[in-house]
Design a protein around this motif. Structure first.
Motif, PDB file in Angstrom:
ATOM      1  N   VAL A   6      75.013  81.232  -3.373  1.00  0.00           N
ATOM      2  CA  VAL A   6      73.963  80.321  -3.818  1.00  0.00           C
ATOM      3  C   VAL A   6      72.809  80.478  -2.831  1.00  0.00           C
ATOM      4  CG1 VAL A   6      73.323  77.930  -4.264  1.00  0.00           C
ATOM      5  CG2 VAL A   6      75.635  78.733  -4.822  1.00  0.00           C
ATOM      6  N   ILE A   7      71.614  80.694  -3.361  1.00  0.00           N
ATOM      7  CA  ILE A   7      70.446  81.006  -2.539  1.00  0.00           C
ATOM      8  C   ILE A   7      69.314  80.017  -2.826  1.00  0.00           C
ATOM      9  CG2 ILE A   7      68.696  82.751  -2.009  1.00  0.00           C
ATOM     10  CD1 ILE A   7      70.674  84.816  -3.223  1.00  0.00           C
ATOM     11  N   GLY A   8      68.651  79.597  -1.766  1.00  0.00           N
ATOM     12  CA  GLY A   8      67.421  78.820  -1.879  1.00  0.00           C
ATOM     13  C   GLY A   8      66.468  79.309  -0.810  1.00  0.00           C
ATOM     14  N   ILE A   9      65.201  79.489  -1.163  1.00  0.00           N
ATOM     15  CA  ILE A   9      64.211  79.934  -0.177  1.00  0.00           C
ATOM     16  C   ILE A   9      63.021  78.986  -0.174  1.00  0.00           C
ATOM     17  CG2 ILE A   9      64.894  82.358  -0.272  1.00  0.00           C
ATOM     18  CD1 ILE A   9      62.428  82.896  -1.976  1.00  0.00           C
ATOM     19  N   PRO A  10      62.342  78.877   0.963  1.00  0.00           N
ATOM     20  CA  PRO A  10      61.172  78.003   1.038  1.00  0.00           C
ATOM     21  C   PRO A  10      60.146  78.378  -0.029  1.00  0.00           C
ATOM     22  CG  PRO A  10      61.792  78.730   3.229  1.00  0.00           C
ATOM     23  CD  PRO A  10      62.620  79.518   2.253  1.00  0.00           C
ATOM     24  N   GLY A  11      59.575  77.366  -0.645  1.00  0.00           N
ATOM     25  CA  GLY A  11      58.575  77.589  -1.686  1.00  0.00           C
ATOM     26  C   GLY A  11      59.171  77.623  -3.080  1.00  0.00           C
ATOM     27  N   GLU A  12      60.483  77.788  -3.193  1.00  0.00           N
ATOM     28  CA  GLU A  12      61.179  77.736  -4.477  1.00  0.00           C
ATOM     29  C   GLU A  12      61.883  76.390  -4.553  1.00  0.00           C
ATOM     30  OE1 GLU A  12      61.595  79.948  -7.091  1.00  0.00           O
ATOM     31  OE2 GLU A  12      60.099  81.250  -6.192  1.00  0.00           O
ATOM     32  N   THR A  13      61.643  75.641  -5.602  1.00  0.00           N
ATOM     33  CA  THR A  13      62.237  74.312  -5.688  1.00  0.00           C
ATOM     34  C   THR A  13      63.686  74.345  -6.125  1.00  0.00           C
ATOM     35  OG1 THR A  13      61.403  74.054  -7.938  1.00  0.00           O
ATOM     36  CG2 THR A  13      60.037  73.186  -6.154  1.00  0.00           C
ATOM     37  N   GLY A  14      64.116  75.377  -6.818  1.00  0.00           N
ATOM     38  CA  GLY A  14      65.474  75.432  -7.324  1.00  0.00           C
ATOM     39  C   GLY A  14      66.380  76.307  -6.479  1.00  0.00           C
ATOM     40  N   LEU A  15      67.646  76.304  -6.876  1.00  0.00           N
ATOM     41  CA  LEU A  15      68.634  77.175  -6.257  1.00  0.00           C
ATOM     42  C   LEU A  15      69.006  78.279  -7.238  1.00  0.00           C
ATOM     43  CD1 LEU A  15      71.017  74.564  -4.594  1.00  0.00           C
ATOM     44  CD2 LEU A  15      69.209  75.915  -3.506  1.00  0.00           C
ATOM     45  N   TRP A  16      69.483  79.379  -6.711  1.00  0.00           N
ATOM     46  CA  TRP A  16      69.835  80.555  -7.503  1.00  0.00           C
ATOM     47  C   TRP A  16      71.263  80.955  -7.222  1.00  0.00           C
ATOM     48  CZ3 TRP A  16      66.205  82.591 -10.820  1.00  0.00           C
ATOM     49  CH2 TRP A  16      64.920  82.052 -10.708  1.00  0.00           C
ATOM     50  N   LEU A  17      71.944  81.441  -8.239  1.00  0.00           N
ATOM     51  CA  LEU A  17      73.309  81.919  -8.118  1.00  0.00           C
ATOM     52  C   LEU A  17      73.290  83.436  -8.254  1.00  0.00           C
ATOM     53  CD1 LEU A  17      76.365  80.989  -8.107  1.00  0.00           C
ATOM     54  CD2 LEU A  17      76.272  81.468 -10.547  1.00  0.00           C
ATOM     55  N   ALA A  18      73.672  84.125  -7.176  1.00  0.00           N
ATOM     56  CA  ALA A  18      73.752  85.586  -7.197  1.00  0.00           C
ATOM     57  C   ALA A  18      75.209  85.983  -7.342  1.00  0.00           C
ATOM     58  CB  ALA A  18      73.162  86.172  -5.923  1.00  0.00           C
ATOM     59  N   ASP A  19      75.560  86.620  -8.454  1.00  0.00           N
ATOM     60  CA  ASP A  19      76.917  87.107  -8.705  1.00  0.00           C
ATOM     61  C   ASP A  19      76.939  88.580  -8.312  1.00  0.00           C
ATOM     62  OD1 ASP A  19      79.206  88.296  -9.896  1.00  0.00           O
ATOM     63  OD2 ASP A  19      79.292  86.689 -11.384  1.00  0.00           O
ATOM     64  N   LEU A  20      77.545  88.875  -7.174  1.00  0.00           N
ATOM     65  CA  LEU A  20      77.509  90.238  -6.645  1.00  0.00           C
ATOM     66  C   LEU A  20      78.319  91.208  -7.492  1.00  0.00           C
ATOM     67  CD1 LEU A  20      77.837  89.381  -2.853  1.00  0.00           C
ATOM     68  CD2 LEU A  20      75.779  89.528  -4.262  1.00  0.00           C
ATOM     69  N   THR A  21      79.372  90.732  -8.129  1.00  0.00           N
ATOM     70  CA  THR A  21      80.182  91.597  -8.981  1.00  0.00           C
ATOM     71  C   THR A  21      79.419  91.984 -10.245  1.00  0.00           C
ATOM     72  OG1 THR A  21      82.205  90.592  -8.142  1.00  0.00           O
ATOM     73  CG2 THR A  21      82.381  91.811 -10.200  1.00  0.00           C
ATOM     74  N   ALA A  22      78.785  91.000 -10.874  1.00  0.00           N
ATOM     75  CA  ALA A  22      78.043  91.253 -12.109  1.00  0.00           C
ATOM     76  C   ALA A  22      76.667  91.853 -11.849  1.00  0.00           C
ATOM     77  CB  ALA A  22      77.904  89.958 -12.905  1.00  0.00           C
ATOM     78  N   GLY A  23      76.158  91.701 -10.612  1.00  0.00           N
ATOM     79  CA  GLY A  23      74.819  92.192 -10.302  1.00  0.00           C
ATOM     80  C   GLY A  23      73.723  91.360 -10.935  1.00  0.00           C
ATOM     81  N   THR A  24      73.960  90.039 -11.016  1.00  0.00           N
ATOM     82  CA  THR A  24      72.987  89.151 -11.650  1.00  0.00           C
ATOM     83  C   THR A  24      72.561  88.032 -10.711  1.00  0.00           C
ATOM     84  OG1 THR A  24      74.764  87.779 -12.569  1.00  0.00           O
ATOM     85  CG2 THR A  24      73.944  89.568 -13.955  1.00  0.00           C
ATOM     86  N   SER A  33      75.039  68.460  -9.020  1.00  0.00           N
ATOM     87  CA  SER A  33      75.949  67.344  -8.771  1.00  0.00           C
ATOM     88  C   SER A  33      76.861  67.667  -7.591  1.00  0.00           C
ATOM     89  CB  SER A  33      76.791  67.049 -10.018  1.00  0.00           C
ATOM     90  OG  SER A  33      77.588  68.170 -10.349  1.00  0.00           O
ATOM     91  N   GLY A  34      77.529  66.643  -7.101  1.00  0.00           N
ATOM     92  CA  GLY A  34      78.520  66.805  -6.049  1.00  0.00           C
ATOM     93  C   GLY A  34      77.927  67.294  -4.736  1.00  0.00           C
ATOM     94  N   ASP A  35      78.743  68.078  -4.011  1.00  0.00           N
ATOM     95  CA  ASP A  35      78.336  68.579  -2.704  1.00  0.00           C
ATOM     96  C   ASP A  35      77.104  69.473  -2.785  1.00  0.00           C
ATOM     97  OD1 ASP A  35      80.408  67.244  -1.442  1.00  0.00           O
ATOM     98  OD2 ASP A  35      81.755  68.967  -1.496  1.00  0.00           O
ATOM     99  N   LEU A  36      76.965  70.191  -3.893  1.00  0.00           N
ATOM    100  CA  LEU A  36      75.790  71.060  -4.051  1.00  0.00           C
ATOM    101  C   LEU A  36      74.508  70.230  -4.129  1.00  0.00           C
ATOM    102  CD1 LEU A  36      75.093  74.030  -4.173  1.00  0.00           C
ATOM    103  CD2 LEU A  36      75.349  73.939  -6.650  1.00  0.00           C
ATOM    104  N   ALA A  37      74.552  69.097  -4.799  1.00  0.00           N
ATOM    105  CA  ALA A  37      73.392  68.199  -4.855  1.00  0.00           C
ATOM    106  C   ALA A  37      73.071  67.637  -3.471  1.00  0.00           C
ATOM    107  CB  ALA A  37      73.643  67.063  -5.844  1.00  0.00           C
ATOM    108  N   LEU A  42      69.500  67.898   1.432  1.00  0.00           N
ATOM    109  CA  LEU A  42      69.266  68.220   2.841  1.00  0.00           C
ATOM    110  C   LEU A  42      68.259  69.363   2.964  1.00  0.00           C
ATOM    111  CD1 LEU A  42      72.932  68.047   4.163  1.00  0.00           C
ATOM    112  CD2 LEU A  42      71.058  66.486   4.724  1.00  0.00           C
ATOM    113  N   ARG A  43      68.396  70.368   2.117  1.00  0.00           N
ATOM    114  CA  ARG A  43      67.465  71.502   2.112  1.00  0.00           C
ATOM    115  C   ARG A  43      66.040  71.032   1.806  1.00  0.00           C
ATOM    116  NH1 ARG A  43      65.748  74.410  -2.466  1.00  0.00           N
ATOM    117  NH2 ARG A  43      64.794  76.364  -1.868  1.00  0.00           N
ATOM    118  N   SER A  44      65.909  70.158   0.833  1.00  0.00           N
ATOM    119  CA  SER A  44      64.588  69.647   0.452  1.00  0.00           C
ATOM    120  C   SER A  44      63.929  68.873   1.587  1.00  0.00           C
ATOM    121  CB  SER A  44      64.707  68.747  -0.777  1.00  0.00           C
ATOM    122  OG  SER A  44      65.111  69.507  -1.892  1.00  0.00           O
TER     123      SER A  44
END
Length: 72
Positions: A6-24, A33-37, A42-44
């Motif tokens: 799961v990736i988040g970078i400054p300037g991007e408001t959302g989070l991204w899911l990188a699936d290394l096996t699928a290459g997506t 929700s939950g711990d991810l929320a 905290l990131r925000s």
């Protein structure tokens, strides 16, 4: 071994899911929700959450990476 990041970078408001096996990379749908929320809140507020990753660098373009450079 983790195959998903799961990736988040400054300037991007959302989070991204990188699936290394699928290459997506996919935007995670909101609301989170939950711990991810909790981690996103905290990131925000300026925090950084790093777990299970031993190398990560944000760069200005893919061309920089393929040329062997990164903004260090």
């Amino acid at each position: 071994m983790a195959k998903v990041v799961v990736i988040g970078i400054p300037g991007e408001t959302g989070l991204w899911l990188a699936d290394l096996t699928a290459g997506t990379v996919t935007a995670l749908p909101k609301p989170l929700s939950g711990d991810l929320a909790t981690a996103e809140a905290l990131r925000s507020a300026g925090g950084a959450i790093i777990k299970g990753v031993d190398f990560a660098v944000a760069v200005s373009s893919a061309a920089q990476v393929f040329a062997g450079h990164y903004d260090g």
